[in-house]
Design a protein around this motif. Structure first.
Motif, PDB file in Angstrom:
ATOM      1  N   ASN A  14       0.828  -1.206   0.000  1.00 40.72           N
ATOM      2  CA  ASN A  14       0.000   0.000   0.000  1.00 40.72           C
ATOM      3  C   ASN A  14       0.862   1.255   0.000  1.00 40.72           C
ATOM      4  O   ASN A  14       2.037   1.224   0.409  1.00 40.72           O
ATOM      5  N   ASN A  15       0.286   2.367  -0.436  1.00 36.82           N
ATOM      6  CA  ASN A  15       1.027   3.629  -0.560  1.00 36.82           C
ATOM      7  C   ASN A  15       1.528   4.135   0.780  1.00 36.82           C
ATOM      8  O   ASN A  15       2.633   4.668   0.879  1.00 36.82           O
ATOM      9  N   GLY A  16       0.703   3.999   1.833  1.00 37.17           N
ATOM     10  CA  GLY A  16       1.106   4.470   3.151  1.00 37.17           C
ATOM     11  C   GLY A  16       2.360   3.784   3.642  1.00 37.17           C
ATOM     12  O   GLY A  16       3.264   4.423   4.190  1.00 37.17           O
ATOM     13  N   SER A  17       2.443   2.461   3.435  1.00 35.06           N
ATOM     14  CA  SER A  17       3.615   1.703   3.842  1.00 35.06           C
ATOM     15  C   SER A  17       4.850   2.142   3.072  1.00 35.06           C
ATOM     16  O   SER A  17       5.941   2.262   3.637  1.00 35.06           O
ATOM     17  N   ARG A  18       4.675   2.403   1.771  1.00 31.50           N
ATOM     18  CA  ARG A  18       5.812   2.840   0.952  1.00 31.50           C
ATOM     19  C   ARG A  18       6.331   4.198   1.412  1.00 31.50           C
ATOM     20  O   ARG A  18       7.548   4.410   1.530  1.00 31.50           O
ATOM     21  N   VAL A  19       5.427   5.132   1.668  1.00 30.95           N
ATOM     22  CA  VAL A  19       5.822   6.469   2.121  1.00 30.95           C
ATOM     23  C   VAL A  19       6.528   6.386   3.473  1.00 30.95           C
ATOM     24  O   VAL A  19       7.563   7.022   3.691  1.00 30.95           O
ATOM     25  N   PHE A  20       5.974   5.574   4.385  1.00 29.69           N
ATOM     26  CA  PHE A  20       6.589   5.394   5.701  1.00 29.69           C
ATOM     27  C   PHE A  20       7.995   4.827   5.569  1.00 29.69           C
ATOM     28  O   PHE A  20       8.933   5.295   6.226  1.00 29.69           O
ATOM     29  N   ALA A  21       8.157   3.813   4.706  1.00 30.47           N
ATOM     30  CA  ALA A  21       9.458   3.178   4.517  1.00 30.47           C
ATOM     31  C   ALA A  21      10.479   4.166   3.958  1.00 30.47           C
ATOM     32  O   ALA A  21      11.627   4.229   4.416  1.00 30.47           O
ATOM     33  N   VAL A  22      10.055   4.966   2.975  1.00 27.01           N
ATOM     34  CA  VAL A  22      10.967   5.956   2.369  1.00 27.01           C
ATOM     35  C   VAL A  22      11.373   6.999   3.402  1.00 27.01           C
ATOM     36  O   VAL A  22      12.551   7.387   3.496  1.00 27.01           O
ATOM     37  N   CYS A  23      10.425   7.463   4.210  1.00 24.23           N
ATOM     38  CA  CYS A  23      10.727   8.474   5.235  1.00 24.23           C
ATOM     39  C   CYS A  23      11.723   7.947   6.258  1.00 24.23           C
ATOM     40  O   CYS A  23      12.664   8.655   6.644  1.00 24.23           O
ATOM     41  N   ILE A  24      11.526   6.703   6.685  1.00 23.96           N
ATOM     42  CA  ILE A  24      12.454   6.108   7.651  1.00 23.96           C
ATOM     43  C   ILE A  24      13.837   5.954   7.042  1.00 23.96           C
ATOM     44  O   ILE A  24      14.862   6.236   7.684  1.00 23.96           O
TER      45      ILE A  24
END
Length: 235
Positions: A14-24
């Protein structure tokens, strides 16, 4: 709510997981850069203050991430003592240990901050394949390490008997000979300790040949396991 958080912090499509992963991942890289910059001796006090602020912010985010992962884990203790759980803890531990304690006494613990770079492994598919390959070939690797330890000891004993009389200062005991054995079997060859007798030179020749094989064997084991690990994805 728990399922939503789980879908966010764990690797999903999902998009939320991808954004979270990139931010981390970005925060991990930023924290590594700040850690490197802090080692510069002649930094201005204001610069150090900014770096400290960035450090505090990243640690707070990593702490929140760590707590959320514990919260959503089905088996919390299993996560805490897992590879990634330990890495996540080591990434934030030095920051909290410094509170109320003389920082000079904890200077040696600062290197633990470097463990943050291992957090990137969680988000790297290639590294996940490598980890899976290591797990699948762990028995072969352990057997190889056991055989290597035997060869190191055998080499140390052999060179001791050949060189002890000629070079008692370098090969005073089998323990002293272990350094030569390790350096020779790994084909590093620093040249600080080397044989001078004919028997020692001939023995070293054969040990070097074995060393070349020792370097090649784990490469073959891991590459074979890595190929098997990647094959399901390619299908």
């Amino acid at each position: 709510m728990k399922q939503r958080i789980k879908a966010l912090v764990e690797i999903n499509d999902n998009n939320g997981s991808r954004v979270f992963a990139v931010c981390i991942q970005i925060l991990i890289l930023i924290s590594i850069v700040t850690f490197t910059l802090e080692t510069i001796l002649d930094l201005e006090p204001e610069t150090r203050k900014i770096l400290r602020g960035i450090e505090t912010f990243t640690v707070l985010v990593f702490t929140l991430e760590y707590l959320l992962r514990i919260y959503v884990a089905n088996k919390k203790l299993k996560f805490v003592f897992s590879f990634f759980g330990i890495i996540d803890l080591l990434a934030i531990l030095p920051f909290y240990l410094a509170f109320g304690v003389d920082l000079r006494s904890l200077r040696a613990l600062r290197f633990l901050r470097l463990f943050r770079i291992f957090k990137l492994v969680r988000y790297n598919r290639a590294m996940n394949h490598f980890t899976a390959a290591i797990k699948s070939a762990k028995e072969e690797i352990l057997l190889f390490l056991f055989i290597t330890l035997i060869l190191i000891y055998f080499s140390a004993v052999g060179i001791y008997y050949f060189e002890n009389a000629a070079q008692p200062e370098h090969f005073a005991s089998i323990f002293d000979s272990l350094w030569w054995a390790i350096v020779t079997l790994t084909t590093v060859g620093y040249g600080d300790v080397y044989p001078i007798t004919v028997g020692g030179k001939v023995f070293t020749f054969f040990i070097l040949l074995i060393g070349l094989g020792i370097v090649a064997i784990p490469t073959g084991i891991i590459s074979s396991a890595l190929t098997k690990s990647v094959e399901p994805d390619s299908e």
